[in-house]
Design a protein around this motif. Structure first.
Motif, PDB file in Angstrom:
ATOM      1  N   GLU A 198       0.865  -1.192   0.000  1.00 54.48           N
ATOM      2  CA  GLU A 198       0.000   0.000   0.000  1.00 54.48           C
ATOM      3  C   GLU A 198       0.895   1.232   0.000  1.00 54.48           C
ATOM      4  O   GLU A 198       1.882   1.280   0.725  1.00 54.48           O
ATOM      5  N   ASP A 199       0.569   2.230  -0.851  1.00 48.00           N
ATOM      6  CA  ASP A 199       1.434   3.409  -0.941  1.00 48.00           C
ATOM      7  C   ASP A 199       1.026   4.550  -0.013  1.00 48.00           C
ATOM      8  O   ASP A 199       1.749   5.529   0.109  1.00 48.00           O
ATOM      9  N   GLU A 200      -0.162   4.442   0.628  1.00 51.24           N
ATOM     10  CA  GLU A 200      -0.539   5.501   1.561  1.00 51.24           C
ATOM     11  C   GLU A 200       0.143   5.209   2.895  1.00 51.24           C
ATOM     12  O   GLU A 200      -0.251   4.280   3.601  1.00 51.24           O
ATOM     13  N   ASP A 240      -3.303  -3.080  -2.068  1.00 49.49           N
ATOM     14  CA  ASP A 240      -4.108  -1.954  -2.531  1.00 49.49           C
ATOM     15  C   ASP A 240      -4.175  -2.020  -4.055  1.00 49.49           C
ATOM     16  O   ASP A 240      -3.220  -2.437  -4.702  1.00 49.49           O
ATOM     17  N   MET A 284      -4.737   0.670  -6.214  1.00 50.34           N
ATOM     18  CA  MET A 284      -4.020   1.808  -6.812  1.00 50.34           C
ATOM     19  C   MET A 284      -2.642   1.920  -6.192  1.00 50.34           C
ATOM     20  O   MET A 284      -2.496   2.335  -5.045  1.00 50.34           O
ATOM     21  N   LYS A 339     -12.284   1.361   0.986  1.00 51.43           N
ATOM     22  CA  LYS A 339     -11.839   2.444   1.869  1.00 51.43           C
ATOM     23  C   LYS A 339     -12.908   3.532   1.938  1.00 51.43           C
ATOM     24  O   LYS A 339     -13.553   3.781   0.928  1.00 51.43           O
TER      25      LYS A 339
HETATM   26 CA    CA Z   1      -3.066   3.526  -3.110  1.00 54.31          CA
END
Ligand code: CA
Length: 239
Positions: free
Chosen positions: A9-11, A53, A55, A105
């Motif tokens: 996950e990039d967040e 995730d 995205m 989410k």
């Molecule tokens: Ca993301």
């Protein structure tokens, strides 16, 4: 030995929150902030669960999910996909890509942990291949013949009722949301309108009429207010 979970996950805030929560529950957690790193980590070690995730920068979560499924080294690991709110199509594609579950989410950490536990309880594929029946309390399902028995007597179920029951029995004791049931029973026919979620309630009412002793006082499939339904084993003494 602690179960190993890989989060991709990039967040950063979200991944930190999820990782902290999972570590507090005793899981060993590994994190990747992009798809390529996730793929290298997935192949470099074995995990009990991967949370992906959709995205992600570079290699996206769906492609990564398919790659994990298509690689013999990683094909059996359960996958939970995370999607952004409102991207209904992503949910469906996520399930077609071989994910075991998905969450939209924003979601609560409590629900996230519950979904993680469901995946951890799943029998490993090696066990499930050997298994040709499910049983809980007075109910038995013959998975090869798609037949259901209550105290040894056959109960005739429609296809959807049968699928609902097997999803419940495979997730015994866990609260299953209507979204989870729709995704796992209706799959591609997934109905999006809120009112269509009543379809689940209607099928559960029909299923209760067939498997409960008293459908208005269900003891196997309970309603969990505001959350969904839960299956528990029940085997009343003969009277
Ligand atoms: Ca993301």
């Amino acid at each position: 030995m602690a179960k190993k979970i890989l989060l991709v996950e990039d967040e950063e805030r979200l991944i930190t929150n999820l990782a902290d929560k999972l570590r507090a529950e005793g899981y060993e957690v590994f994190t990747a902030l992009d798809g390529e790193t996730g793929w290298n980590m997935a192949r470099g070690s074995s995990y009990d669960l991967i949370v992906l995730d959709i995205m992600l920068p570079g290699l996206d979560g769906l492609s990564l999910c398919r790659m994990i499924r298509n690689d013999s080294q990683t094909s059996n690991v359960p996958i939970i996909m995370l999607t952004a709110r409102g991207t209904e199509v992503d949910k469906i594609v996520g399930l077609e890509s071989g994910a075991d579950d998905y969450m939209v989410k924003p979601f609560g950490l409590g629900e996230f942990l519950a979904r993680v536990r469901v995946q951890m309880r799943r029998p490993t594929p090696a066990q499930s291949l050997k298994k040709d029946r499910l049983s809980a309390g007075d109910l038995t399902v013959d998975l090869t013949g798609s037949r259901v028995f209550k105290k040894g007597a056959e109960v005739r179920l429609s296809k959807k009722e049968y699928m609902l029951l097997t999803v419940f029995m495979r997730n015994e004791g866990a609260v299953l949301s209507r979204d989870f049931l729709i995704a796992n029973v209706w799959g591609e026919d997934y109905l999006i309108a809120e009112s269509d979620k009543r379809t689940v309630d209607v099928h559960i009412r029909w299923l209760r009429e067939k498997i409960e002793d008293n459908p208005s006082k269900p003891e196997r499939i309970s309603t969990v207010r505001g959350l969904g339904y839960r299956f528990d084993r029940f085997d009343p003494p003969e009277d």
